[in-house]
Design a protein around this motif. Sequence first.
Motif, PDB file in Angstrom:
ATOM      1  N   LEU A 284       8.647  11.656  14.567  1.00 21.52           N
ATOM      2  CA  LEU A 284       8.798  11.922  13.144  1.00 21.52           C
ATOM      3  C   LEU A 284       9.502  10.722  12.519  1.00 21.52           C
ATOM      4  O   LEU A 284      10.591  10.337  12.982  1.00 21.52           O
ATOM      5  CB  LEU A 284       9.616  13.193  12.906  1.00 21.52           C
ATOM      6  N   ARG A 285       8.878  10.146  11.502  1.00 15.84           N
ATOM      7  CA  ARG A 285       9.431   8.945  10.873  1.00 15.84           C
ATOM      8  C   ARG A 285       9.454   9.128   9.367  1.00 15.84           C
ATOM      9  O   ARG A 285       8.490   9.641   8.785  1.00 15.84           O
ATOM     10  CB  ARG A 285       8.556   7.735  11.239  1.00 15.84           C
ATOM     11  N   THR A 286      10.545   8.743   8.731  1.00 16.35           N
ATOM     12  CA  THR A 286      10.632   8.798   7.267  1.00 16.35           C
ATOM     13  C   THR A 286      10.935   7.402   6.737  1.00 16.35           C
ATOM     14  O   THR A 286      11.702   6.652   7.332  1.00 16.35           O
ATOM     15  CB  THR A 286      11.736   9.772   6.796  1.00 16.35           C
ATOM     16  N   ARG A 287      10.311   7.101   5.631  1.00 16.59           N
ATOM     17  CA  ARG A 287      10.530   5.825   4.966  1.00 16.59           C
ATOM     18  C   ARG A 287      10.427   6.041   3.462  1.00 16.59           C
ATOM     19  O   ARG A 287       9.943   7.080   2.995  1.00 16.59           O
ATOM     20  CB  ARG A 287       9.494   4.781   5.404  1.00 16.59           C
ATOM     21  N   ILE A 288      10.854   5.024   2.717  1.00 14.37           N
ATOM     22  CA  ILE A 288      10.647   5.030   1.269  1.00 14.37           C
ATOM     23  C   ILE A 288       9.773   3.827   0.941  1.00 14.37           C
ATOM     24  O   ILE A 288       9.986   2.734   1.473  1.00 14.37           O
ATOM     25  CB  ILE A 288      11.984   5.001   0.504  1.00 14.37           C
ATOM     26  N   VAL A 289       8.753   4.033   0.117  1.00 14.64           N
ATOM     27  CA  VAL A 289       7.875   2.944  -0.304  1.00 14.64           C
ATOM     28  C   VAL A 289       7.963   2.823  -1.817  1.00 14.64           C
ATOM     29  O   VAL A 289       8.267   3.796  -2.522  1.00 14.64           O
ATOM     30  CB  VAL A 289       6.416   3.173   0.137  1.00 14.64           C
ATOM     31  N   HIS A 290       7.654   1.639  -2.297  1.00 15.58           N
ATOM     32  CA  HIS A 290       7.811   1.343  -3.717  1.00 15.58           C
ATOM     33  C   HIS A 290       6.472   0.960  -4.332  1.00 15.58           C
ATOM     34  O   HIS A 290       5.580   0.452  -3.667  1.00 15.58           O
ATOM     35  CB  HIS A 290       8.837   0.221  -3.917  1.00 15.58           C
ATOM     36  N   GLN A 291       6.382   1.233  -5.628  1.00  9.07           N
ATOM     37  CA  GLN A 291       5.194   0.869  -6.411  1.00  9.07           C
ATOM     38  C   GLN A 291       3.925   1.437  -5.766  1.00  9.07           C
ATOM     39  O   GLN A 291       3.003   0.721  -5.410  1.00  9.07           O
ATOM     40  CB  GLN A 291       5.096  -0.652  -6.568  1.00  9.07           C
ATOM     41  N   GLN A 292       3.879   2.749  -5.602  1.00  2.00           N
ATOM     42  CA  GLN A 292       2.756   3.434  -4.959  1.00  2.00           C
ATOM     43  C   GLN A 292       1.921   4.139  -6.018  1.00  2.00           C
ATOM     44  O   GLN A 292       2.461   4.814  -6.902  1.00  2.00           O
ATOM     45  CB  GLN A 292       3.275   4.448  -3.938  1.00  2.00           C
ATOM     46  N   THR A 293       0.603   3.984  -5.927  1.00  2.00           N
ATOM     47  CA  THR A 293      -0.311   4.682  -6.826  1.00  2.00           C
ATOM     48  C   THR A 293      -0.948   5.841  -6.085  1.00  2.00           C
ATOM     49  O   THR A 293      -1.574   5.648  -5.035  1.00  2.00           O
ATOM     50  CB  THR A 293      -1.396   3.733  -7.356  1.00  2.00           C
ATOM     51  N   ILE A 294      -0.811   7.051  -6.630  1.00  2.00           N
ATOM     52  CA  ILE A 294      -1.360   8.259  -6.016  1.00  2.00           C
ATOM     53  C   ILE A 294      -2.164   9.008  -7.065  1.00  2.00           C
ATOM     54  O   ILE A 294      -1.639   9.359  -8.124  1.00  2.00           O
ATOM     55  CB  ILE A 294      -0.252   9.172  -5.464  1.00  2.00           C
ATOM     56  N   HIS A 295      -3.429   9.237  -6.779  1.00  2.14           N
ATOM     57  CA  HIS A 295      -4.316   9.956  -7.700  1.00  2.14           C
ATOM     58  C   HIS A 295      -4.291   9.339  -9.101  1.00  2.14           C
ATOM     59  O   HIS A 295      -4.261  10.054 -10.109  1.00  2.14           O
ATOM     60  CB  HIS A 295      -3.954  11.439  -7.776  1.00  2.14           C
ATOM     61  N   GLY A 296      -4.254   8.015  -9.158  1.00  2.00           N
ATOM     62  CA  GLY A 296      -4.310   7.332 -10.443  1.00  2.00           C
ATOM     63  C   GLY A 296      -2.993   7.237 -11.175  1.00  2.00           C
ATOM     64  O   GLY A 296      -2.943   6.672 -12.259  1.00  2.00           O
ATOM     65  N   THR A 297      -1.927   7.760 -10.601  1.00  2.00           N
ATOM     66  CA  THR A 297      -0.608   7.691 -11.224  1.00  2.00           C
ATOM     67  C   THR A 297       0.302   6.817 -10.371  1.00  2.00           C
ATOM     68  O   THR A 297       0.322   6.959  -9.142  1.00  2.00           O
ATOM     69  CB  THR A 297       0.014   9.091 -11.367  1.00  2.00           C
ATOM     70  N   ARG A 298       1.029   5.940 -11.012  1.00  2.00           N
ATOM     71  CA  ARG A 298       1.887   5.016 -10.294  1.00  2.00           C
ATOM     72  C   ARG A 298       3.325   5.512 -10.302  1.00  2.00           C
ATOM     73  O   ARG A 298       3.832   5.992 -11.329  1.00  2.00           O
ATOM     74  CB  ARG A 298       1.808   3.635 -10.937  1.00  2.00           C
ATOM     75  N   TYR A 299       3.972   5.394  -9.142  1.00  2.00           N
ATOM     76  CA  TYR A 299       5.365   5.797  -8.988  1.00  2.00           C
ATOM     77  C   TYR A 299       6.162   4.623  -8.428  1.00  2.00           C
ATOM     78  O   TYR A 299       5.676   3.877  -7.566  1.00  2.00           O
ATOM     79  CB  TYR A 299       5.491   6.995  -8.036  1.00  2.00           C
ATOM     80  N   ARG A 300       7.378   4.489  -8.903  1.00  2.00           N
ATOM     81  CA  ARG A 300       8.225   3.419  -8.373  1.00  2.00           C
ATOM     82  C   ARG A 300       8.711   3.729  -6.966  1.00  2.00           C
ATOM     83  O   ARG A 300       8.937   2.819  -6.167  1.00  2.00           O
ATOM     84  CB  ARG A 300       9.426   3.183  -9.298  1.00  2.00           C
ATOM     85  N   GLN A 301       8.869   5.012  -6.651  1.00  2.00           N
ATOM     86  CA  GLN A 301       9.373   5.380  -5.327  1.00  2.00           C
ATOM     87  C   GLN A 301       8.620   6.589  -4.797  1.00  2.00           C
ATOM     88  O   GLN A 301       8.339   7.541  -5.538  1.00  2.00           O
ATOM     89  CB  GLN A 301      10.869   5.717  -5.379  1.00  2.00           C
ATOM     90  N   CYS A 302       8.315   6.543  -3.501  1.00  2.00           N
ATOM     91  CA  CYS A 302       7.715   7.675  -2.803  1.00  2.00           C
ATOM     92  C   CYS A 302       8.392   7.809  -1.439  1.00  2.00           C
ATOM     93  O   CYS A 302       8.690   6.802  -0.781  1.00  2.00           O
ATOM     94  CB  CYS A 302       6.217   7.474  -2.579  1.00  2.00           C
ATOM     95  N   VAL A 306       5.917  10.571   8.379  1.00  2.00           N
ATOM     96  CA  VAL A 306       4.842  10.331   9.338  1.00  2.00           C
ATOM     97  C   VAL A 306       5.055  11.232  10.556  1.00  2.00           C
ATOM     98  O   VAL A 306       6.137  11.250  11.149  1.00  2.00           O
ATOM     99  CB  VAL A 306       4.806   8.857   9.791  1.00  2.00           C
ATOM    100  N   VAL A 307       4.005  11.994  10.900  1.00  2.00           N
ATOM    101  CA  VAL A 307       3.995  12.799  12.122  1.00  2.00           C
ATOM    102  C   VAL A 307       3.015  12.131  13.080  1.00  2.00           C
ATOM    103  O   VAL A 307       1.813  12.067  12.803  1.00  2.00           O
ATOM    104  CB  VAL A 307       3.581  14.257  11.842  1.00  2.00           C
ATOM    105  N   GLN A 308       3.514  11.636  14.184  1.00  2.00           N
ATOM    106  CA  GLN A 308       2.708  10.837  15.112  1.00  2.00           C
ATOM    107  C   GLN A 308       2.742  11.462  16.499  1.00  2.00           C
ATOM    108  O   GLN A 308       3.774  11.950  16.946  1.00  2.00           O
ATOM    109  CB  GLN A 308       3.251   9.407  15.154  1.00  2.00           C
ATOM    110  N   ASP A 309       1.596  11.461  17.179  1.00  2.00           N
ATOM    111  CA  ASP A 309       1.557  11.930  18.567  1.00  2.00           C
ATOM    112  C   ASP A 309       0.732  10.977  19.411  1.00  2.00           C
ATOM    113  O   ASP A 309      -0.032  10.160  18.884  1.00  2.00           O
ATOM    114  CB  ASP A 309       0.994  13.359  18.642  1.00  2.00           C
ATOM    115  N   ASN A 310       0.897  11.065  20.719  1.00  2.00           N
ATOM    116  CA  ASN A 310       0.173  10.195  21.642  1.00  2.00           C
ATOM    117  C   ASN A 310      -0.937  10.941  22.366  1.00  2.00           C
ATOM    118  O   ASN A 310      -1.265  10.654  23.523  1.00  2.00           O
ATOM    119  CB  ASN A 310       1.134   9.572  22.660  1.00  2.00           C
ATOM    120  N   GLY A 311      -1.522  11.910  21.663  1.00  2.00           N
ATOM    121  CA  GLY A 311      -2.593  12.714  22.241  1.00  2.00           C
ATOM    122  C   GLY A 311      -3.943  12.005  22.248  1.00  2.00           C
ATOM    123  O   GLY A 311      -4.032  10.797  22.022  1.00  2.00           O
TER     124      GLY A 311
END
Length: 393
Positions: A284-302, A306-311
Amino acid sequence: MQVKVAAELERDSTPVSDCTTVVQPQLNQLLTAVILLDEHLHIEYMNAAAEAILDGSLRRFQQQPFFSLFHFSSLEPAVVQQALQDEQSVSDSDVSLVLHDGQRITIEFIAQPLRQPDGRLTILLELRQIDQIRRINQETRQQQQLQAAQSMVRGLAHEIKNPLGGLRGAAQLLAGELDDPELREYTDLIIRQADRLTTLVDRMLGSNQIQSREPANIHELLEHVVQIARLGVGQSIRWVKDYDPSLPDLTMAAEQLEQVFLNLVMNACDALQESQTPAPTISLRTRIVHQQTIHGTRYRQCAVVVVQDNGPGISPALRDTLFYPMVSGRAGGTGLGLSIAQNLVHQHAGKIEVSSEPGHTEFSVYLPYIETRVEAPVADKHNPTSQKGSGRE
């Protein structure tokens, strides 16, 4: 582009090292990465775009084997070597590369053999990173899947719930007229089964009620999810937590997001157990990203979780329909978990991205900080390079 550069290099009698010096200012203006390899696939030249993609300078990489720069490459060196020997160009529109720092990139490439004035054979590579384009396409495809699935399920639910309501009401009326307790068992059975089917339909629809939201710590929520999963799967799975403590509290409906991450984590647990993966691990990993566009809307912070497995990874046959309801890769699966999770994330103005290959599957959940929304036009989806983030704000 490769034909023009090749023609100029072949016509000029200048040695290749001098020739690249002559055209270097022009090549450095290109958005396409240009790399020149010798007959042993060692780097002779790379322009500024190539340095940006490979995260290193020409001075650092010059004379190094090109494929030694990657921890993993879906492009086999033999393919490029064969193109060089046959003096035939080769191309691929979907090449996955993993740099030694763990960064994953997807590129499309063209390899064009060039014969130098001294008779040496070299090869010109053109690389274009397409991760952003693929993310936009995946986001659009997921939106279309969600809309199509919701339309289909709502129509189906309407056709099912109306008769179920009538059956249940009739059974209740009939039960009121019966004096024999044994006969009432049958009407009770009808009522219970009607309620069960109604609950199933409601689960297919997912919650459309936006619960009250308040600032909460995403890490506390994830810890609760891990605790529930551990109780369900025992201690057979190794858990790796890589949390960013700088994440601000996120305004969210905690119960809904807990359901999202519990679905993702339990899917990973099931995949690891059913495949009997050696040393099963969920990260389980958490991060903050900047200047992200989601569904046509831009956000300064998101916030990104991340949920990752080695399956074993997701079957290619399922990847395009993964978020449709009733689609599951497990024999006993209902196929509702990811569809409901996607719907709940969309209600938070977020999105889910998926990448999967054998031994590595990632679900990345983007949850924007709504208060950082930028009220401005965003880049054209067909020209994603026209809008770039200005960095940390």
